[in-house]
Design an enzyme around this catalytic site. Structure first.
Site, PDB file in Angstrom:
ATOM      1  N   ASP A 127       0.841  -1.160  -0.026  1.00 38.73           N
ATOM      2  CA  ASP A 127      -0.065  -0.047   0.096  1.00 38.73           C
ATOM      3  C   ASP A 127       0.793   1.250   0.087  1.00 38.73           C
ATOM      4  O   ASP A 127       0.532   2.190  -0.594  1.00 38.73           O
ATOM      5  CB  ASP A 127      -0.985   0.079   1.204  1.00 38.73           C
ATOM      6  CG  ASP A 127      -1.972  -0.977   0.979  1.00 38.73           C
ATOM      7  OD1 ASP A 127      -2.794  -1.141   2.023  1.00 38.73           O
ATOM      8  OD2 ASP A 127      -2.019  -1.593   0.073  1.00 38.73           O
ATOM      9  N   SER A 151     -18.615  -5.132  -8.279  1.00 38.22           N
ATOM     10  CA  SER A 151     -18.445  -4.659  -9.574  1.00 38.22           C
ATOM     11  C   SER A 151     -19.065  -5.800 -10.238  1.00 38.22           C
ATOM     12  O   SER A 151     -19.745  -6.769  -9.844  1.00 38.22           O
ATOM     13  CB  SER A 151     -17.107  -4.739  -9.942  1.00 38.22           C
ATOM     14  OG  SER A 151     -16.309  -5.615  -9.284  1.00 38.22           O
ATOM     15  N   LEU A 152     -19.115  -5.861 -11.446  1.00 39.79           N
ATOM     16  CA  LEU A 152     -19.518  -6.599 -12.582  1.00 39.79           C
ATOM     17  C   LEU A 152     -18.368  -7.626 -13.243  1.00 39.79           C
ATOM     18  O   LEU A 152     -17.459  -6.887 -13.787  1.00 39.79           O
ATOM     19  CB  LEU A 152     -20.470  -5.931 -13.652  1.00 39.79           C
ATOM     20  CG  LEU A 152     -21.775  -5.483 -12.987  1.00 39.79           C
ATOM     21  CD1 LEU A 152     -22.559  -4.585 -14.116  1.00 39.79           C
ATOM     22  CD2 LEU A 152     -22.705  -6.528 -12.535  1.00 39.79           C
ATOM     23  N   GLU A 189     -30.023  -3.656 -19.806  1.00 40.82           N
ATOM     24  CA  GLU A 189     -30.063  -2.170 -19.645  1.00 40.82           C
ATOM     25  C   GLU A 189     -28.691  -1.473 -19.917  1.00 40.82           C
ATOM     26  O   GLU A 189     -27.762  -2.396 -19.982  1.00 40.82           O
ATOM     27  CB  GLU A 189     -30.516  -1.961 -18.076  1.00 40.82           C
ATOM     28  CG  GLU A 189     -29.553  -2.747 -17.281  1.00 40.82           C
ATOM     29  CD  GLU A 189     -29.844  -2.417 -15.728  1.00 40.82           C
ATOM     30  OE1 GLU A 189     -31.196  -3.110 -15.627  1.00 40.82           O
ATOM     31  OE2 GLU A 189     -29.552  -1.884 -14.949  1.00 40.82           O
ATOM     32  N   LYS A 213     -25.155   0.163 -19.766  1.00 39.39           N
ATOM     33  CA  LYS A 213     -24.118   0.425 -18.830  1.00 39.39           C
ATOM     34  C   LYS A 213     -23.738   1.799 -18.897  1.00 39.39           C
ATOM     35  O   LYS A 213     -22.809   2.317 -19.650  1.00 39.39           O
ATOM     36  CB  LYS A 213     -23.026  -0.705 -18.943  1.00 39.39           C
ATOM     37  CG  LYS A 213     -22.141  -0.678 -17.624  1.00 39.39           C
ATOM     38  CD  LYS A 213     -21.016  -1.786 -17.797  1.00 39.39           C
ATOM     39  CE  LYS A 213     -20.047  -1.849 -16.803  1.00 39.39           C
ATOM     40  NZ  LYS A 213     -19.179  -0.834 -16.437  1.00 39.39           N
ATOM     41  N   ASP A 223     -21.687   5.097 -18.125  1.00 30.50           N
ATOM     42  CA  ASP A 223     -20.275   5.308 -18.001  1.00 30.50           C
ATOM     43  C   ASP A 223     -20.154   6.638 -16.998  1.00 30.50           C
ATOM     44  O   ASP A 223     -19.955   7.634 -17.667  1.00 30.50           O
ATOM     45  CB  ASP A 223     -19.601   5.667 -19.305  1.00 30.50           C
ATOM     46  CG  ASP A 223     -18.075   5.399 -19.183  1.00 30.50           C
ATOM     47  OD1 ASP A 223     -17.655   5.241 -18.200  1.00 30.50           O
ATOM     48  OD2 ASP A 223     -17.406   5.668 -20.244  1.00 30.50           O
ATOM     49  N   ARG A 273     -18.495   5.087  -4.655  1.00 29.52           N
ATOM     50  CA  ARG A 273     -18.240   3.538  -4.461  1.00 29.52           C
ATOM     51  C   ARG A 273     -16.804   3.346  -3.359  1.00 29.52           C
ATOM     52  O   ARG A 273     -16.903   2.466  -2.848  1.00 29.52           O
ATOM     53  CB  ARG A 273     -18.017   2.844  -5.738  1.00 29.52           C
ATOM     54  CG  ARG A 273     -17.674   1.587  -5.637  1.00 29.52           C
ATOM     55  CD  ARG A 273     -17.627   1.097  -6.946  1.00 29.52           C
ATOM     56  NE  ARG A 273     -17.620  -0.410  -7.238  1.00 29.52           N
ATOM     57  CZ  ARG A 273     -16.327  -0.931  -7.110  1.00 29.52           C
ATOM     58  NH1 ARG A 273     -15.330  -0.215  -7.241  1.00 29.52           N
ATOM     59  NH2 ARG A 273     -16.159  -2.243  -7.237  1.00 29.52           N
ATOM     60  N   TYR A 294     -30.421   2.089 -10.432  1.00 32.78           N
ATOM     61  CA  TYR A 294     -30.480   0.742 -11.036  1.00 32.78           C
ATOM     62  C   TYR A 294     -30.414  -0.397  -9.932  1.00 32.78           C
ATOM     63  O   TYR A 294     -30.601  -1.504 -10.402  1.00 32.78           O
ATOM     64  CB  TYR A 294     -29.611   0.664 -12.219  1.00 32.78           C
ATOM     65  CG  TYR A 294     -28.036   1.043 -12.015  1.00 32.78           C
ATOM     66  CD1 TYR A 294     -27.405   0.216 -11.106  1.00 32.78           C
ATOM     67  CD2 TYR A 294     -27.309   2.139 -12.592  1.00 32.78           C
ATOM     68  CE1 TYR A 294     -26.180   0.394 -10.876  1.00 32.78           C
ATOM     69  CE2 TYR A 294     -26.331   2.213 -12.322  1.00 32.78           C
ATOM     70  CZ  TYR A 294     -25.498   1.628 -11.520  1.00 32.78           C
ATOM     71  OH  TYR A 294     -24.007   1.999 -11.431  1.00 32.78           O
ATOM     72  N   LYS A 307     -19.684  -5.696 -22.804  1.00 38.01           N
ATOM     73  CA  LYS A 307     -18.784  -4.401 -23.123  1.00 38.01           C
ATOM     74  C   LYS A 307     -18.886  -4.163 -24.633  1.00 38.01           C
ATOM     75  O   LYS A 307     -18.930  -5.100 -25.339  1.00 38.01           O
ATOM     76  CB  LYS A 307     -17.340  -4.564 -22.476  1.00 38.01           C
ATOM     77  CG  LYS A 307     -17.221  -4.468 -20.758  1.00 38.01           C
ATOM     78  CD  LYS A 307     -18.012  -3.353 -20.486  1.00 38.01           C
ATOM     79  CE  LYS A 307     -16.785  -2.393 -19.775  1.00 38.01           C
ATOM     80  NZ  LYS A 307     -15.925  -2.878 -19.063  1.00 38.01           N
ATOM     81  N   CYS A 359      16.852 -13.752 -16.032  1.00 38.01           N
ATOM     82  CA  CYS A 359      16.134 -12.862 -15.368  1.00 38.01           C
ATOM     83  C   CYS A 359      16.921 -11.400 -15.166  1.00 38.01           C
ATOM     84  O   CYS A 359      18.127 -11.517 -14.737  1.00 38.01           O
ATOM     85  CB  CYS A 359      15.784 -13.200 -14.067  1.00 38.01           C
ATOM     86  SG  CYS A 359      15.449 -11.828 -12.840  1.00 38.01           S
ATOM     87  N   CYS A 381      18.155 -11.153 -11.697  1.00 33.46           N
ATOM     88  CA  CYS A 381      19.354 -11.727 -10.747  1.00 33.46           C
ATOM     89  C   CYS A 381      20.364 -12.432 -11.811  1.00 33.46           C
ATOM     90  O   CYS A 381      20.956 -13.088 -11.091  1.00 33.46           O
ATOM     91  CB  CYS A 381      18.746 -12.482  -9.773  1.00 33.46           C
ATOM     92  SG  CYS A 381      17.773 -13.832 -10.399  1.00 33.46           S
ATOM     93  N   CYS A 426      11.403 -16.217 -13.460  1.00 33.78           N
ATOM     94  CA  CYS A 426      12.769 -16.417 -12.861  1.00 33.78           C
ATOM     95  C   CYS A 426      12.961 -17.394 -11.856  1.00 33.78           C
ATOM     96  O   CYS A 426      11.905 -17.615 -10.991  1.00 33.78           O
ATOM     97  CB  CYS A 426      13.135 -15.233 -12.252  1.00 33.78           C
ATOM     98  SG  CYS A 426      14.626 -15.180 -11.276  1.00 33.78           S
ATOM     99  N   CYS A 474      16.667 -13.831  -5.980  1.00 31.43           N
ATOM    100  CA  CYS A 474      16.200 -12.799  -7.135  1.00 31.43           C
ATOM    101  C   CYS A 474      15.878 -11.540  -6.179  1.00 31.43           C
ATOM    102  O   CYS A 474      14.986 -11.486  -5.446  1.00 31.43           O
ATOM    103  CB  CYS A 474      15.326 -13.154  -7.889  1.00 31.43           C
ATOM    104  SG  CYS A 474      14.974 -11.965  -9.151  1.00 31.43           S
TER     105      CYS A 474
HETATM  106  S1  IVH Z   1     -25.358  -3.153 -11.473  1.00 35.05           S
HETATM  107  C1  IVH Z   1     -23.750  -5.784  -8.112  1.00 35.05           C
HETATM  108  N1  IVH Z   1     -26.226  -1.820 -13.487  1.00 35.05           N
HETATM  109  O1  IVH Z   1     -20.917  -0.732 -13.723  1.00 35.05           O
HETATM  110  C2  IVH Z   1     -23.349  -4.887  -9.005  1.00 35.05           C
HETATM  111  N2  IVH Z   1     -24.122  -1.449 -12.696  1.00 35.05           N
HETATM  112  O2  IVH Z   1     -18.596  -2.748 -13.714  1.00 35.05           O
HETATM  113  C3  IVH Z   1     -24.467  -4.007  -9.293  1.00 35.05           C
HETATM  114  N3  IVH Z   1     -22.866   0.441 -13.901  1.00 35.05           N
HETATM  115  O3  IVH Z   1     -20.097  -0.473 -10.308  1.00 35.05           O
HETATM  116  C4  IVH Z   1     -24.204  -3.002 -10.674  1.00 35.05           C
HETATM  117  N4  IVH Z   1     -24.419   0.871 -15.522  1.00 35.05           N
HETATM  118  O4  IVH Z   1     -21.090   1.608 -11.198  1.00 35.05           O
HETATM  119  C5  IVH Z   1     -25.220  -1.925 -12.685  1.00 35.05           C
HETATM  120  N5  IVH Z   1     -27.147  -0.404 -15.085  1.00 35.05           N
HETATM  121  C6  IVH Z   1     -26.209  -0.677 -14.668  1.00 35.05           C
HETATM  122  C7  IVH Z   1     -24.918   0.107 -14.588  1.00 35.05           C
HETATM  123  C8  IVH Z   1     -23.908  -0.376 -13.756  1.00 35.05           C
HETATM  124  C9  IVH Z   1     -23.303   1.205 -14.959  1.00 35.05           C
HETATM  125  C10 IVH Z   1     -21.305   0.400 -13.170  1.00 35.05           C
HETATM  126  C11 IVH Z   1     -21.557   0.342 -11.670  1.00 35.05           C
HETATM  127  C12 IVH Z   1     -20.844  -0.759 -11.242  1.00 35.05           C
HETATM  128  C13 IVH Z   1     -19.923  -0.865 -12.733  1.00 35.05           C
HETATM  129  C14 IVH Z   1     -19.683  -2.351 -12.644  1.00 35.05           C
END
Ligand code: IVH
Length: 711
Positions: A51, A99-100, A133, A135, A137, A156, A245, A333, A427, A430, A451, A457
């Site tokens: 960290d 996240s997804l 739906e 996604k 940005d 987040r 959402y 994506k 390497c 080393c 390595c 090393c």
């Molecule tokens: S559902 C349990 N729905 O994408 C996770 N996420 O790559 C629930 N995002 O952190 C997320 N549009 O910030 C969901 N229609 C959508 C979204 C969405 C954008 C973002 C969100 C998440 C990120 C994951």
């Protein structure tokens, strides 16, 4: 031949000596590095640096930005794991913001649907409803409504802890201060995305440019920069918007489907996306993806893909989560953005695990609004496959927050005389032999050159030691990266055990630490006491500290939870080392929730290496590892029990059974032993059933099992 670059290397120049051009290059280099570390930390659960090192990278960026306030916002502002900024209070999310998983192809989407159907044991291919739906940005936010009033809004952050941005959120016109309507739960955390419309973004940039203020690279950066203003009055003047959402902590839910809850949120006055559709087949999902893709430029908000979610909430609950992503949703994506630039050099980096990673040094180029000067080349096969020569003109792409990649070479532009790149077999850190090995990790492309220098090393030993003392590992106060670096160079600490003999050796030394420059008697004493304080350490920290490949913080915890003592873990892995891949011992480790073959293989590799075992035993002669303390979230009839599933299960899949049992606090084993409490037997149960009867283990049918866990 490629032109020789004689410029000085900006990464070696102190911030106050950088030119503005160097600052731009250097900040992007740092951003790519930070993005990489965010990725391995948050997505792969395997941090490569401590960290403190990570913080140093971020600090250098902050210093550059302080000195050059007019540099455009870049990649850094896009990073997923942006920890809380200074100035905002931290907020622990009561339910983590996850996240997804990503899908990049039609096949990935089909696999997702198949996986879900199989998990839920749904045979009818049309028997599953999914919401599709956009996604968005933007940046995700959690808004807590208590008795219908907005009480707290948080970014987040790293998913567990974000920033309190309540006052800024209150300035957004679209977000209601009070929910209206009926049946509003006493606590409801609405979650969604803050974004800026592209036309508002253009207007904002024009306004900013006119007054000589910082302009933003894209709407997402503009939204992030506008929300994270310490002065909420600035946020108020920015055209921010919101789509809800999903949700976090709730006292009750207004519906039993994803769509139903989103509809309820709309009814309470929260803005929700109008372009959501329900689909029944993969074809319908893909059709939606293509239709939204065609409308992408005119939607009025930026998107980077679409999200598919299982509509029924009881299904969502059954599906649960793997690591940091739900099994019930996936992000599909859009293809990455690309640009053309010059490959100036290929640098070989040696990681903490000894992997030699080639990094492409590029002539900086803007890709999708962000300046890129480094790209990953994965491994030697990739360089050969793509026939990459230094001096080549290459196509670079980046998608979202992943590290930029080289897609292809434009052969016609190759300078005459450019030789193919020969990957080193030694390497660079080393001089040990670097051997090719298969590597299952997602980004490795299947092979890696590693390595063999192990603990000798410097690249590995030093990095391993830094990892060993890092915050989530031994976390020794006063023994950070710098000290490790120093003590390592001086030969005082070369292996983990040396930390614990530091004081004894120092007493005998002619050049005692307390006499060194910058290190008085008091601070040395403090350091020794801090080391003493860690002679006893919790199991999960200990496992994490060993730096075993693929064993990050979460996996270390999963292992600690499953085995409770280091001796038990070690015995289990040693049995797997003896028994091999087909053995029950191997399968038993594999059966642990959260653990897959990659981890089992890494554990087996670690314990098969005599150098490691020797270093470990040495360490254990100085350190006591305390058993894992189980935090029991639930108190269920099977809490603390050991369960074995056998035969053909008809009411639920093996995976679901295992996930449910573990959620309720039971341990799931692969074979019947004296420790087994229940054997759940499906049809055609064989030897395990016989063994359980013999051993007097309670045998349950699937229905009896369901009754038991309901109770
Ligand atoms: S559902 C349990 N729905 O994408 C996770 N996420 O790559 C629930 N995002 O952190 C997320 N549009 O910030 C969901 N229609 C959508 C979204 C969405 C954008 C973002 C969100 C998440 C990120 C994951």
């Amino acid at each position: 031949m490629a032109k020789k670059v004689t410029k000085r290397d900006p990464s070696r120049v102190p911030v106050d000596k950088l030119t503005i051009g160097e600052a731009t290059v250097e900040r992007e280099r740092l951003a790519a590095e930070i993005a990489h570390h965010d990725k391995v930390y948050y997505q792969s659960d395997s941090p490569e640096i401590s960290d403190a090192d990570y913080d140093a990278l971020r600090r250098r960026v902050a210093e550059i930005e302080k000195r050059f306030p007019n540099l455009e916002l870049g990649l850094l502002d896009l990073l997923v794991g942006a920890g809380p900024a200074e100035g905002f209070k931290k907020v622990q999310h009561s339910v983590p913001m996850l996240s997804l998983d990503n899908a990049f192809s039609d096949e990935d989407v089909q696999d997702f649907v198949t996986r879900v159907l199989r998990f839920l044991r749904i045979n009818d291919p049309q028997g599953l409803e999914l919401s599709a739906e956009p996604k968005i940005d933007g940046l995700s936010i959690s808004m807590r409504y208590e008795k219908g009033h907005l009480a707290l809004a948080a970014t987040r952050g790293d998913g567990a802890e974000g920033e309190n941005v309540t006052e800024n959120i209150r300035t957004i016109a679209e977000i209601p201060e009070r929910l209206s309507g009926r049946n509003i739960p006493s606590v409801f955390e609405a979650r969604g995305e803050i974004y800026m419309r592209p036309d508002d973004f253009q207007a904002l940039n024009q306004k900013q440019a006119a007054i000589g203020a910082k302009t933003f690279a894209n709407p997402r950066n503009a939204a992030a920069g506008s929300l994270r203003q310490l002065d909420a009055a600035i946020t108020a003047a920015r055209p921010l918007r919101f789509f809800a959402y999903t949700w976090g902590e709730v006292t009750s839910l207004p519906a039993d489907t994803q769509q139903g809850v989103v509809e309820a949120m709309r009814g309470w006055g929260l803005p929700v996306n109008p372009d959501v559709e329900l689909c029944r087949t993969t074809e319908e999902l893909l059709d939606y993806y293509h239709r939204i893709g065609e409308r992408r430029a005119s939607l009025g908000y930026d998107i980077d893909g679409v999200v598919y979610k299982v509509n029924r909430l009881d299904y969502q609950e059954r599906l649960g989560f793997v690591s940091r992503s739900p099994r019930w949703a996936i992000a599909h994506k859009f293809p990455a953005e690309q640009a053309v630039t010059l490959l100036r050099d290929i640098e070989i980096q040696v990681g903490r695990t000894g992997s030699l990673t080639p990094v492409a040094k590029l002539e900086p180029v803007t890709v999708g609004g962000v300046v890129v000067s480094n790209a990953t080349l994965h491994n030697e096969d990739e360089i050969a496959r793509k026939d990459i020569h230094i001096g080549d003109t290459v196509v670079v792409q980046r998608a979202g927050d992943v590290i930029p990649q080289i897609v292809s070479v434009i052969k016609e532009k190759r300078p005459s005389g450019a030789e193919p790149f020969i990957f080193p077999k030694i390497c660079p850190a080393c001089g040990s032999h670097a051997v090719r090995e298969a590597d299952e990790s997602p980004d490795s492309g299947g092979v890696v050159r590693r390595c063999t220098g192990g603990l000798i090393c410097p690249a590995q030993a030093k990095e391993r030691l830094k990892h060993f003392v890092s915050r989530l590992a031994f976390d020794i106060e006063g023994l950070g990266e710098e000290k490790i670096e120093l003590f390592f160079e001086d030969g005082l600490i070369r292996r983990p055990a040396d930390i614990f003999t530091l004081e004894a050796n120092d007493k005998k030394s002619l050049t005692q630490l307390k006499n060194r420059k910058g290190m008085g008697a008091k601070s040395v004493e403090k350091l020794f006491r801090a080391i003493d304080a860690r002679r006893t350490i919790g199991l999960e920290r200990f496992i994490f500290a060993l730096g075993i490949r693929h064993v990050g913080e979460t996996t270390a915890k999963d292992l600690a939870k499953a085995y409770q003592t280091f001796e038990a873990l070690r015995a289990a892995v040693e049995a797997a080392v003896q028994g091999g891949k087909e053995s029950e011992a191997y399968a038993d480790i594999d059966a642990i929730e959260g653990i897959g073959e990659t981890v089992v293989d890494a554990l087996v590799d670690f314990f098969s290496e005599p150098h490691n075992v020797e270093a470990l035993d040495d360490l254990l002669s100085h350190v006591t590892v305390t058993p894992y303390v189980r935090v029991q979230a639930t108190d269920s009839p099977i809490t603390g029990k050991t369960v074995v599933f056998t035969g053909t299960l008809e009411r639920f899949s093996r995976n679901e059974a295992k996930a449910t049992a573990e959620r309720l606090g039971a341990k799931v084993a692969g074979s019947v032993s004296g420790k087994t409490d229940y054997l759940v037997a499906g049809a055609d149960a064989g030897s395990k059933l016989a063994k359980a009867r013999e051993a007097g283990v309670t045998v349950l049918t699937e229905d009896e099992w369901l009754d038991l866990i309901k109770g």
